[in-house]
Motif scaffolding. Structure first.
Motif, PDB file in Angstrom:
ATOM      1  N   TRP A 197       0.712  -1.180   0.076  1.00  0.00           N
ATOM      2  CA  TRP A 197      -0.155  -0.115   0.085  1.00  0.00           C
ATOM      3  C   TRP A 197       1.043   1.232   0.139  1.00  0.00           C
ATOM      4  O   TRP A 197       0.284   2.326  -0.791  1.00  0.00           O
ATOM      5  CB  TRP A 197      -0.981  -0.074   1.156  1.00  0.00           C
ATOM      6  N   GLN A 198       2.076   1.245   0.800  1.00  0.00           N
ATOM      7  CA  GLN A 198       2.773   2.483   0.520  1.00  0.00           C
ATOM      8  C   GLN A 198       3.247   3.066  -0.665  1.00  0.00           C
ATOM      9  O   GLN A 198       3.707   4.069  -1.189  1.00  0.00           O
ATOM     10  CB  GLN A 198       4.103   2.081   1.419  1.00  0.00           C
ATOM     11  N   TRP A 199       3.303   2.028  -1.617  1.00  0.00           N
ATOM     12  CA  TRP A 199       3.786   2.240  -2.984  1.00  0.00           C
ATOM     13  C   TRP A 199       2.469   2.492  -4.102  1.00  0.00           C
ATOM     14  O   TRP A 199       2.494   3.390  -4.756  1.00  0.00           O
ATOM     15  CB  TRP A 199       4.562   1.194  -3.724  1.00  0.00           C
ATOM     16  N   THR A 200       1.619   1.630  -3.618  1.00  0.00           N
ATOM     17  CA  THR A 200       0.341   1.538  -4.835  1.00  0.00           C
ATOM     18  C   THR A 200      -0.676   2.771  -4.148  1.00  0.00           C
ATOM     19  O   THR A 200      -1.587   3.351  -5.010  1.00  0.00           O
ATOM     20  CB  THR A 200      -0.225   0.334  -4.730  1.00  0.00           C
ATOM     21  N   GLY A 201      -0.743   3.283  -2.973  1.00  0.00           N
ATOM     22  CA  GLY A 201      -1.883   3.976  -2.423  1.00  0.00           C
ATOM     23  C   GLY A 201      -3.096   3.401  -2.135  1.00  0.00           C
ATOM     24  O   GLY A 201      -3.986   3.925  -1.999  1.00  0.00           O
ATOM     25  N   GLU A 202      -2.988   1.890  -2.151  1.00  0.00           N
ATOM     26  CA  GLU A 202      -4.386   1.022  -2.276  1.00  0.00           C
ATOM     27  C   GLU A 202      -4.006   0.039  -1.301  1.00  0.00           C
ATOM     28  O   GLU A 202      -2.974  -0.565  -1.271  1.00  0.00           O
ATOM     29  CB  GLU A 202      -4.895   0.671  -3.610  1.00  0.00           C
ATOM     30  N   ILE A 203      -5.061  -0.484  -0.788  1.00  0.00           N
ATOM     31  CA  ILE A 203      -5.190  -1.610   0.344  1.00  0.00           C
ATOM     32  C   ILE A 203      -6.163  -2.381  -0.661  1.00  0.00           C
ATOM     33  O   ILE A 203      -7.412  -2.214  -0.463  1.00  0.00           O
ATOM     34  CB  ILE A 203      -5.662  -1.595   1.445  1.00  0.00           C
ATOM     35  N   ALA A 204      -5.679  -3.289  -1.474  1.00  0.00           N
ATOM     36  CA  ALA A 204      -6.487  -3.972  -2.531  1.00  0.00           C
ATOM     37  C   ALA A 204      -6.629  -5.321  -2.181  1.00  0.00           C
ATOM     38  O   ALA A 204      -5.643  -6.169  -2.672  1.00  0.00           O
ATOM     39  CB  ALA A 204      -5.966  -3.706  -4.039  1.00  0.00           C
ATOM     40  N   LEU A 205      -7.514  -5.663  -1.525  1.00  0.00           N
ATOM     41  CA  LEU A 205      -7.548  -7.102  -1.065  1.00  0.00           C
ATOM     42  C   LEU A 205      -9.015  -7.685  -1.221  1.00  0.00           C
ATOM     43  O   LEU A 205      -9.979  -6.612  -1.203  1.00  0.00           O
ATOM     44  CB  LEU A 205      -7.162  -7.297   0.195  1.00  0.00           C
TER      45      LEU A 205
END
Length: 284
Positions: free
Chosen positions: A152-160
């Motif tokens: 998330w720190q790189w993508t800006g998303e918690i994608a789960l």
């Protein structure tokens, strides 16, 4: 004497470190696959013996003279962990151990879709039938947050996948509390639960991460099958992805939702919150 299995692993090793701060080293033993990897404990006066759950005779030798044994649950998906745990329990009983402690899992109850739950349920049943006093330490999820949340720190998303409330717990504090139980005067019979003080969702974590970083971190809910396909595309075996999917299914069904107060009681302080841990992760 207190004997700890799996003492070269993360939880077992940390538990031994906390025991060394509480009891004399000559009251501590470890049972490990590779004694050379436990030399740092031997150098400090801990009794180190080779033993694994596949070797009943070696286990009995490792457990000799022990009043308590901590059985750290195995996690080899290719092994018959129930039978390996049976071997360890029988070896402890034959060695004359007075109490067996076992690292179980929060929500180890019938119906939980998370596959290791069945292993823990059956192991706890064997402990109940063993004729020896026993304690099952039902630990809250204590994996590192970077493993739980992804990049998330790189993508800006918690994608789960869809989740549910979970009291994400600090492994170091679980180890500290385990040592407190092993070295303390108070006995705990049957299952007890160690968790952080508050259960949170990925939505909560995205909000906390946004507040801590000052940038928007989005919570993206992925379809189960799409998530599995994405995992396979990155090289994760499908069987392993579907295994992990059962954890999200258990979380969304509420099997990990309850936070328990015992960890705080044993630590003598409030456990770290997931926000505390996120802040520490961001700072590194």
């Amino acid at each position: 004497m207190i004997v700890v299995t799996g003492a070269t692993g993360g939880l077992g090793g940390a538990t031994v470190e906390h025991l060394l701060a509480r009891v004399p080293a000559d009251r501590i033993g470890v049972s490990v696959r590779d004694a050379a990897k436990a030399q740092h404990f031997a150098d400090r006066g801990v009794r180190v013996r080779q033993g694994s759950y596949e070797e009943p005779a070696a286990l009995r030798d490792s457990f000799a003279g022990a009043e308590q044994v901590l059985l750290v649950s195995g996690n080899d998906p290719a092994a018959d962990m129930v039978e390996l745990h049976r071997t360890a329990i029988e070896a402890a009983v034959e060695a004359g151990v007075r109490r067996i402690l076992y690292t179980s899992q929060q929500g180890a109850v019938p119906g939980n879709p998370y596959r290791p739950s069945e292993i823990h349920i059956r192991t706890e049943a064997m402990l109940s039938d063993s004729g020896v006093a026993w304690t099952a330490l039902r630990n809250g999820a204590y994996g590192p947050l970077d493993q739980v949340l992804g990049p998330w720190q790189w993508t800006g998303e918690i994608a789960l996948p869809e989740d549910g409330p979970v009291p994400y717990t600090d492994r170091a504090e679980v180890a500290e509390a385990t040592a407190a139980v092993l070295a303390g005067a108070r006995s705990f019979d049957g299952p007890v639960t160690f968790t952080a003080p508050t259960a949170v969702t990925f939505d909560d974590l995205a909000e906390a991460a946004s507040d801590l970083t000052g940038r928007t971190v989005k919570r993206v809910v992925l379809d189960d099958e799409q998530w599995v396909a994405d995992q396979v595309a990155t090289g994760v075996p499908e069987q392993a992805a579907r295994f992990m999917l059962t954890w999200y299914q258990a979380a969304r069904a509420g099997y990990f939702a309850e936070a328990a107060p015992l960890l705080a009681e044993l630590l003598g302080r409030e456990p770290r919150t997931v926000t505390d841990r996120l802040a520490a992760q961001i700072a590194t």
